[in-house]
Design a protein around this motif. Structure first.
Motif, short mmCIF file in Angstrom:
data_model
loop_
_atom_site.label_atom_id
_atom_site.label_comp_id
_atom_site.label_asym_id
_atom_site.label_seq_id
_atom_site.Cartn_x
_atom_site.Cartn_y
_atom_site.Cartn_z
N ASP A 1 -2.62 -14.47 -34.25
CA ASP A 1 -1.34 -14.42 -32.93
C ASP A 1 -2.26 -15.04 -31.26
O ASP A 1 -1.54 -14.75 -30.85
N LEU A 2 -2.97 -15.63 -32.27
CA LEU A 2 -3.86 -16.62 -30.70
C LEU A 2 -4.29 -17.59 -31.24
O LEU A 2 -4.38 -17.91 -32.58
N PRO A 3 -4.30 -18.53 -30.33
CA PRO A 3 -4.46 -19.92 -30.81
C PRO A 3 -6.31 -20.49 -30.87
O PRO A 3 -7.42 -19.23 -30.72
N ALA A 4 -6.54 -21.20 -31.98
CA ALA A 4 -8.17 -21.32 -32.58
C ALA A 4 -9.04 -21.28 -31.28
O ALA A 4 -10.73 -21.27 -31.76
N TYR A 5 -8.29 -22.18 -30.29
CA TYR A 5 -9.61 -23.18 -29.39
C TYR A 5 -8.66 -22.24 -28.17
O TYR A 5 -7.90 -22.75 -28.01
N ILE A 6 -9.25 -21.97 -27.07
CA ILE A 6 -8.85 -21.38 -25.86
C ILE A 6 -10.04 -21.40 -24.47
O ILE A 6 -10.94 -21.16 -25.25
N VAL A 7 -9.40 -22.68 -23.63
CA VAL A 7 -10.59 -22.90 -22.52
C VAL A 7 -9.83 -21.93 -20.95
O VAL A 7 -9.16 -21.60 -20.93
N LEU A 8 -10.67 -21.92 -20.85
CA LEU A 8 -10.73 -20.94 -19.31
C LEU A 8 -11.49 -21.68 -18.65
O LEU A 8 -12.72 -22.09 -17.91
N THR A 9 -10.84 -21.87 -17.06
CA THR A 9 -11.82 -22.50 -16.20
C THR A 9 -11.92 -21.84 -15.00
O THR A 9 -10.88 -20.48 -14.39
N SER A 10 -12.29 -21.83 -14.15
CA SER A 10 -13.01 -20.84 -12.55
C SER A 10 -13.56 -22.59 -12.05
O SER A 10 -14.45 -23.10 -12.35
N LYS B 1 -5.27 -24.09 -22.47
CA LYS B 1 -6.24 -23.43 -21.25
C LYS B 1 -5.63 -22.73 -20.96
O LYS B 1 -3.91 -22.02 -19.92
N PHE B 2 -5.88 -21.37 -20.32
CA PHE B 2 -5.48 -19.58 -19.27
C PHE B 2 -5.07 -20.22 -17.70
O PHE B 2 -6.39 -20.60 -18.04
N ARG B 3 -4.12 -20.15 -17.45
CA ARG B 3 -4.37 -20.72 -16.10
C ARG B 3 -4.83 -19.11 -15.19
O ARG B 3 -5.10 -18.05 -15.93
N MET C 1 2.73 -15.11 -29.10
CA MET C 1 1.73 -14.89 -27.86
C MET C 1 2.91 -13.93 -27.41
O MET C 1 1.13 -13.69 -25.99
N GLN C 2 3.51 -14.02 -26.59
CA GLN C 2 4.33 -13.01 -26.34
C GLN C 2 3.86 -11.89 -26.24
O GLN C 2 4.11 -10.89 -25.16
N SER C 3 3.39 -10.79 -27.23
CA SER C 3 2.11 -10.28 -27.45
C SER C 3 0.92 -9.81 -27.32
O SER C 3 0.56 -8.55 -26.58
N SER C 4 0.64 -11.00 -28.30
CA SER C 4 -0.87 -10.60 -28.15
C SER C 4 -1.77 -10.47 -26.90
O SER C 4 -2.98 -10.67 -26.41
N VAL C 5 -0.99 -12.36 -25.61
CA VAL C 5 -1.60 -12.17 -24.63
C VAL C 5 -1.83 -10.88 -23.63
O VAL C 5 -3.10 -10.75 -23.25
N PRO C 6 -0.64 -10.38 -23.66
CA PRO C 6 -0.04 -9.56 -22.80
C PRO C 6 -1.02 -8.33 -22.72
O PRO C 6 -2.22 -7.86 -22.02
N ASP C 7 -1.86 -8.36 -24.26
CA ASP C 7 -2.99 -7.15 -24.93
C ASP C 7 -4.13 -7.60 -24.55
O ASP C 7 -5.05 -6.87 -24.10
N LEU C 8 -4.15 -8.87 -24.32
CA LEU C 8 -5.90 -9.84 -24.16
C LEU C 8 -5.90 -9.03 -23.08
O LEU C 8 -6.66 -9.12 -22.75
N LEU C 9 -5.08 -9.68 -21.87
CA LEU C 9 -5.35 -9.43 -20.66
C LEU C 9 -5.88 -8.13 -19.98
O LEU C 9 -6.11 -8.34 -18.51
N ASN C 10 -5.50 -7.29 -20.61
CA ASN C 10 -4.83 -6.19 -20.37
C ASN C 10 -6.35 -5.18 -20.05
O ASN C 10 -6.42 -4.89 -21.08
N ARG D 1 -13.42 -10.51 -25.64
CA ARG D 1 -12.44 -9.75 -25.54
C ARG D 1 -11.37 -10.80 -26.90
O ARG D 1 -11.70 -10.90 -27.84
N LEU D 2 -11.78 -12.24 -26.44
CA LEU D 2 -11.09 -13.68 -27.61
C LEU D 2 -11.87 -13.87 -28.53
O LEU D 2 -11.25 -13.48 -29.38
#
Length: 507
Positions: A212-221, A250-252, A308-317, A348-349
């Motif tokens: 339900d999520l990509p294998a490779y996720i990028v976060l920036t700050s 990449k997550f915005r 991801m429409q279901s998995s991402v909101p749960d992840l970010l909450n 969490r990821l």
């Protein structure tokens, strides 16, 4: 003229000719020839694909019924780490101010860097015009921590508490002297853009354990030390010539984490599901005709977006996080897109078995005003990094998660421009810098390598960027020499034709 002779009812070139009529006939003949060729090729492709599709898709990692699986034979051996969190400090942290103390430099404050130390090594254009290179000793205090006695600057009090978990490599080096080629080199093993990133290689070889999520996720700050720091480009986490399903997502930091993930107003889940089913059927038909494995990627990515429409909101909450956990990451944890928030999100990821998570924290490029800027960067990162290690350990995740902390190169002992205790800067330095590792399979409390008195050259146990990447791969159960991809007639790999596993870093 030859085409006119071959047309029907044209007996002689001297006979009167309706030019437009014959031009139209020529055009129709050419269309027919083109269609005949396409039909022939389509039939041939369909017949060939029926025979070769299994082999073709196997070579590109799509043969398994579960498209999330990696390549056959991977991992090559039992991995120590199943997941990677790469905390990339973009801009190059100053190693002699954070991890590699040189107290003897206080006696040389303001002196010109000896030529015997510089040895004619290349300089950036920013300091090549300087007539003198005044030594700028660190103004920060160092202390030894843990049973290992590992040295940390006063700016890193929380990371220092984990001294016996860290493996500190002080003898890192690279060829690149400017930011973009250096970061590209760390990510892809080559200074030129276009090669696959390390996360893409891991996705390609090992696949994903989460449907339900990509294998490779990028976060920036953005760091508070220098908000206008060097930019980052999406190609740094791109798949290069690998199938595009392996590129980093990449997550915005603001708005929807992933663009176009939400359904448009008035579109129900049932309608979306029906649309995707129809698209998948059309794509499957097209794949049978042309045999392009990228079509499988397109189908898989449509399905991933739907899940991801279901998995991402749960992840970010994060409302389910205990208050003491939130507090451990620092007050910035509630600000979306901050380093602290991204560290919590990384945990969490990892909990959800995402293979590779990369955090890029910008703001470490300190050519001037370093004392104040460095304090800001460490204030951003120190507590959150330490909290991430503690949080992973408390949940039993650190034992199979690899943590890497570091930037693209180091900093010079000499000052760029002004030299005072409150206003000095350091230029780029590829000859030596520090990277830290912790977690699965890592020898904790170990310091590898040594630099000279000026923190300018390596005097023992050099570790190249290729060696670091080979070691990361090894801990993930991958022989870096075996994970290859044939492109333009050559077998490519992350470490090119180089790289040795740093055995001293292994538990």
């Amino acid at each position: 003229m030859n085409e006119f002779h071959q047309l029907p009812n044209c007996q002689s070139i001297t006979e009167p000719i309706d030019t437009q009529k014959y031009l139209n006939m020529i055009h129709l003949h050419r269309i027919q020839d083109t269609l005949n060729r396409r039909i022939f090729l389509r039939g041939g492709a369909a017949a060939a694909s029926a025979i070769a599709m299994s082999s073709l898709l196997q070579n590109d990692g799509f043969a398994a019924s579960d498209s999330s699986l990696g390549l056959p034979g991977f991992p090559n051996f039992a991995p120590k780490a199943k997941r990677l969190i790469y905390l990339f400090q973009s801009g190059a942290p100053s190693q002699m101010d954070l991890f590699d103390p040189k107290p003897g430099m206080k006696a040389h404050h303001g002196e010109d860097l000896p030529e015997s130390i510089r040895q004619g090594q290349r300089l950036t254009t920013m300091t090549s015009g300087q007539k003198k290179f005044p030594v700028a000793p660190s103004i920060f205090q160092f202390a030894q921590h843990g049973e290992s006695g590992m040295a940390f600057s006063e700016l890193m009090p929380n990371m220092a508490k984990h001294a016996d978990k860290w493996c500190m490599i002080r003898s890192m080096h690279t060829e690149a002297i400017n930011h973009d080629p250096a970061i590209t080199f760390c990510q892809t093993g080559n200074q030129l853009a276009g090669r696959p990133s390390i996360g893409s290689w891991l996705s390609y070889g090992l696949g994903s354990e989460n449907q339900d999520l990509p294998a490779y996720i990028v976060l920036t700050s953005f760091g508070s030390g220098r908000p206008d720091d060097q930019p980052l480009y999406d190609r740094l986490w791109g798949a290069g010539f690998l199938p595009s399903k392996h590129q980093g997502v990449k997550f915005r930091n603001q708005g929807d984490a992933v663009l176009y993930l939400s359904d448009p107003p008035g579109v129900s889940r049932e309608t979306r599901r029906s649309t995707l089913d129809r698209l998948a059927a059309l794509n499957q038909q097209h794949r049978q005709v042309v045999g392009d494995p990228e079509i499988d990627t397109r189908i898989a990515q449509y399905e991933m977006a739907f899940r991801m429409q279901s998995s991402v909101p749960d992840l970010l909450n994060t409302s389910d996080e205990p208050q003491h956990v939130l507090d451990s990451y620092g007050s910035d944890v509630t600000r979306a897109g901050s380093y602290a928030s991204n560290c919590l999100l990384a945990r969490r990821l990892i909990e959800r078995d995402v293979r590779c998570v990369q955090l890029f924290h910008m703001g470490w490029d300190h050519h001037g005003g370093l004392p104040k800027a460095l304090r800001g960067q460490c204030n951003d990162t120190d507590q959150a990094t330490a909290a991430l290690l503690s949080d992973l350990q408390a949940r039993g995740l650190l034992e199979d998660t690899l943590i890497v902390w570091g930037g693209e190169f180091g900093r010079t002992i000499y000052s760029q421009g002004s030299l005072t205790e409150t206003n000095y800067g350091r230029d780029h330095h590829p000859r030596c810098f520090t990277v830290l590792m912790a977690g699965a399979g890592v020898a904790g409390g170990v310091t590898i390598g040594e630099t000279d008195d000026y923190c300018y050259n390596i005097v023992s146990d050099p570790v190249h960027v290729h060696d670091l990447n080979a070691t990361i791969m090894h801990l993930m159960g991958v022989n870096h020499e075996r994970l290859t991809y044939k492109y333009q007639g050559r077998d490519f790999r992350l470490t090119d034709i180089h790289g040795n596993v740093v055995k001293a870093a292994l538990a």
